[in-house]
Scaffold this motif. Structure first.
Motif, PDB file in Angstrom:
ATOM      1  N   MET A  94       0.849  -1.171   0.000  1.00  0.00           N
ATOM      2  CA  MET A  94       0.000   0.000   0.000  1.00  0.00           C
ATOM      3  C   MET A  94       0.897   1.236   0.000  1.00  0.00           C
ATOM      4  O   MET A  94       1.792   1.368   0.829  1.00  0.00           O
ATOM      5  CB  MET A  94      -0.894  -0.017   1.246  1.00  0.00           C
ATOM      6  N   ARG A  95       0.637   2.121  -0.930  1.00  0.00           N
ATOM      7  CA  ARG A  95       1.360   3.388  -1.001  1.00  0.00           C
ATOM      8  C   ARG A  95       0.696   4.398  -0.062  1.00  0.00           C
ATOM      9  O   ARG A  95      -0.436   4.228   0.357  1.00  0.00           O
ATOM     10  CB  ARG A  95       1.316   3.931  -2.418  1.00  0.00           C
ATOM     11  N   ARG A  96       1.407   5.480   0.201  1.00  0.00           N
ATOM     12  CA  ARG A  96       0.852   6.516   1.075  1.00  0.00           C
ATOM     13  C   ARG A  96      -0.422   7.107   0.481  1.00  0.00           C
ATOM     14  O   ARG A  96      -1.394   7.372   1.199  1.00  0.00           O
ATOM     15  CB  ARG A  96       1.911   7.602   1.309  1.00  0.00           C
ATOM     16  N   SER A  97      -0.438   7.316  -0.833  1.00  0.00           N
ATOM     17  CA  SER A  97      -1.643   7.871  -1.471  1.00  0.00           C
ATOM     18  C   SER A  97      -2.825   6.910  -1.332  1.00  0.00           C
ATOM     19  O   SER A  97      -3.966   7.345  -1.134  1.00  0.00           O
ATOM     20  CB  SER A  97      -1.375   8.185  -2.944  1.00  0.00           C
ATOM     21  N   GLU A  98      -2.566   5.607  -1.400  1.00  0.00           N
ATOM     22  CA  GLU A  98      -3.630   4.617  -1.212  1.00  0.00           C
ATOM     23  C   GLU A  98      -4.124   4.647   0.238  1.00  0.00           C
ATOM     24  O   GLU A  98      -5.329   4.526   0.489  1.00  0.00           O
ATOM     25  CB  GLU A  98      -3.127   3.231  -1.584  1.00  0.00           C
ATOM     26  N   PRO A 158       5.359   1.153   7.567  1.00  0.00           N
ATOM     27  CA  PRO A 158       4.694   1.043   6.270  1.00  0.00           C
ATOM     28  C   PRO A 158       3.204   1.397   6.372  1.00  0.00           C
ATOM     29  O   PRO A 158       2.528   0.999   7.334  1.00  0.00           O
ATOM     30  CB  PRO A 158       4.864  -0.430   5.896  1.00  0.00           C
ATOM     31  N   PRO A 159       2.691   2.152   5.399  1.00  0.00           N
ATOM     32  CA  PRO A 159       1.286   2.547   5.427  1.00  0.00           C
ATOM     33  C   PRO A 159       0.319   1.367   5.578  1.00  0.00           C
ATOM     34  O   PRO A 159      -0.711   1.488   6.238  1.00  0.00           O
ATOM     35  CB  PRO A 159       1.077   3.263   4.096  1.00  0.00           C
ATOM     36  N   ARG A 160       0.643   0.223   4.996  1.00  0.00           N
ATOM     37  CA  ARG A 160      -0.233  -0.950   5.109  1.00  0.00           C
ATOM     38  C   ARG A 160      -0.361  -1.387   6.569  1.00  0.00           C
ATOM     39  O   ARG A 160      -1.447  -1.714   7.032  1.00  0.00           O
ATOM     40  CB  ARG A 160       0.328  -2.099   4.258  1.00  0.00           C
ATOM     41  N   GLU A 161       0.753  -1.399   7.278  1.00  0.00           N
ATOM     42  CA  GLU A 161       0.741  -1.783   8.688  1.00  0.00           C
ATOM     43  C   GLU A 161      -0.071  -0.784   9.518  1.00  0.00           C
ATOM     44  O   GLU A 161      -0.830  -1.159  10.412  1.00  0.00           O
ATOM     45  CB  GLU A 161       2.175  -1.866   9.207  1.00  0.00           C
ATOM     46  N   VAL A 162       0.086   0.498   9.206  1.00  0.00           N
ATOM     47  CA  VAL A 162      -0.670   1.539   9.905  1.00  0.00           C
ATOM     48  C   VAL A 162      -2.162   1.388   9.602  1.00  0.00           C
ATOM     49  O   VAL A 162      -3.004   1.476  10.502  1.00  0.00           O
ATOM     50  CB  VAL A 162      -0.163   2.947   9.514  1.00  0.00           C
ATOM     51  N   TRP A 163      -2.506   1.147   8.335  1.00  0.00           N
ATOM     52  CA  TRP A 163      -3.902   0.968   7.941  1.00  0.00           C
ATOM     53  C   TRP A 163      -4.532  -0.197   8.704  1.00  0.00           C
ATOM     54  O   TRP A 163      -5.638  -0.072   9.241  1.00  0.00           O
ATOM     55  CB  TRP A 163      -4.009   0.754   6.433  1.00  0.00           C
ATOM     56  N   LEU A 164      -3.839  -1.314   8.786  1.00  0.00           N
ATOM     57  CA  LEU A 164      -4.403  -2.478   9.479  1.00  0.00           C
ATOM     58  C   LEU A 164      -4.540  -2.222  10.983  1.00  0.00           C
ATOM     59  O   LEU A 164      -5.524  -2.655  11.594  1.00  0.00           O
ATOM     60  CB  LEU A 164      -3.557  -3.721   9.198  1.00  0.00           C
ATOM     61  N   ALA A 165      -3.601  -1.497  11.587  1.00  0.00           N
ATOM     62  CA  ALA A 165      -3.717  -1.137  13.000  1.00  0.00           C
ATOM     63  C   ALA A 165      -4.900  -0.200  13.221  1.00  0.00           C
ATOM     64  O   ALA A 165      -5.652  -0.336  14.193  1.00  0.00           O
ATOM     65  CB  ALA A 165      -2.422  -0.489  13.484  1.00  0.00           C
ATOM     66  N   GLY A 168      -7.480  -4.215  -0.112  1.00  0.00           N
ATOM     67  CA  GLY A 168      -7.684  -3.738  -1.473  1.00  0.00           C
ATOM     68  C   GLY A 168      -8.276  -2.347  -1.565  1.00  0.00           C
ATOM     69  O   GLY A 168      -8.575  -1.879  -2.645  1.00  0.00           O
ATOM     70  N   VAL A 169      -8.446  -1.667  -0.431  1.00  0.00           N
ATOM     71  CA  VAL A 169      -9.015  -0.324  -0.469  1.00  0.00           C
ATOM     72  C   VAL A 169      -7.939   0.693  -0.797  1.00  0.00           C
ATOM     73  O   VAL A 169      -6.750   0.447  -0.612  1.00  0.00           O
ATOM     74  CB  VAL A 169      -9.693   0.046   0.867  1.00  0.00           C
ATOM     75  N   GLY A 170      -8.376   1.830  -1.312  1.00  0.00           N
ATOM     76  CA  GLY A 170      -7.445   2.906  -1.622  1.00  0.00           C
ATOM     77  C   GLY A 170      -6.865   2.853  -3.016  1.00  0.00           C
ATOM     78  O   GLY A 170      -6.287   3.817  -3.480  1.00  0.00           O
ATOM     79  N   ARG A 171      -7.038   1.744  -3.679  1.00  0.00           N
ATOM     80  CA  ARG A 171      -6.504   1.629  -5.034  1.00  0.00           C
ATOM     81  C   ARG A 171      -7.427   2.284  -6.034  1.00  0.00           C
ATOM     82  O   ARG A 171      -8.650   2.228  -5.905  1.00  0.00           O
ATOM     83  CB  ARG A 171      -6.331   0.169  -5.427  1.00  0.00           C
ATOM     84  N   LEU A 172      -6.824   2.882  -7.034  1.00  0.00           N
ATOM     85  CA  LEU A 172      -7.612   3.451  -8.112  1.00  0.00           C
ATOM     86  C   LEU A 172      -7.984   2.349  -9.092  1.00  0.00           C
ATOM     87  O   LEU A 172      -7.229   1.393  -9.270  1.00  0.00           O
ATOM     88  CB  LEU A 172      -6.819   4.533  -8.834  1.00  0.00           C
ATOM     89  N   GLU A 173      -9.115   2.518  -9.724  1.00  0.00           N
ATOM     90  CA  GLU A 173      -9.498   1.575 -10.772  1.00  0.00           C
ATOM     91  C   GLU A 173      -8.537   1.733 -11.948  1.00  0.00           C
ATOM     92  O   GLU A 173      -8.128   2.844 -12.286  1.00  0.00           O
ATOM     93  CB  GLU A 173     -10.937   1.865 -11.244  1.00  0.00           C
ATOM     94  N   PRO A 174      -8.153   0.630 -12.586  1.00  0.00           N
ATOM     95  CA  PRO A 174      -7.235   0.750 -13.729  1.00  0.00           C
ATOM     96  C   PRO A 174      -7.866   1.548 -14.859  1.00  0.00           C
ATOM     97  O   PRO A 174      -9.083   1.504 -15.050  1.00  0.00           O
ATOM     98  CB  PRO A 174      -6.988  -0.700 -14.155  1.00  0.00           C
ATOM     99  N   ARG A 175      -7.021   2.258 -15.561  1.00  0.00           N
ATOM    100  CA  ARG A 175      -7.510   3.035 -16.709  1.00  0.00           C
ATOM    101  C   ARG A 175      -7.905   2.086 -17.830  1.00  0.00           C
ATOM    102  O   ARG A 175      -7.224   1.100 -18.096  1.00  0.00           O
ATOM    103  CB  ARG A 175      -6.425   3.973 -17.228  1.00  0.00           C
ATOM    104  N   ARG A 176      -8.969   2.432 -18.476  1.00  0.00           N
ATOM    105  CA  ARG A 176      -9.385   1.639 -19.636  1.00  0.00           C
ATOM    106  C   ARG A 176      -8.811   2.270 -20.879  1.00  0.00           C
ATOM    107  O   ARG A 176      -8.761   3.464 -21.030  1.00  0.00           O
ATOM    108  CB  ARG A 176     -10.905   1.595 -19.723  1.00  0.00           C
TER     109      ARG A 176
END
Length: 74
Positions: free
Chosen positions: A1-5, A44-51, A65-73
């Motif tokens: 997970m990235r910070r933006s996610e 890591p942002p993922r660890e913080v998110w889960l906490a 899987g939250v925070g991700r953008l939908e792929p561009r078509r």
């Protein structure tokens, strides 16, 4: 997970409370720091998110899987 996610996931899950949750709520799962402090300390942002999810009783179905953008078509 990235910070933006992480930022998108927090905003989507907590809405207007997001800034409080990230800046004021201490999380036992990451050493009794706020999410903002933990990320600044290199957790890591993922660890913080889960906490954060554990502390706020976010259902498992909304933790992954939250925070991700939908792929561009094309």
């Amino acid at each position: 997970m990235r910070r933006s996610e992480f930022d998108r996931a927090v905003a989507d899950e907590f809405g207007p409370r997001a800034s409080y949750v990230v800046g004021d709520l201490t999380l036992g799962g990451i050493g009794y720091r706020t999410a903002r402090q933990a990320i600044a300390d290199g957790v890591p942002p993922r660890e913080v998110w889960l906490a954060l999810c554990a502390e706020m009783d976010v259902p498992d179905s909304r933790r992954h899987g939250v925070g991700r953008l939908e792929p561009r078509r094309r």
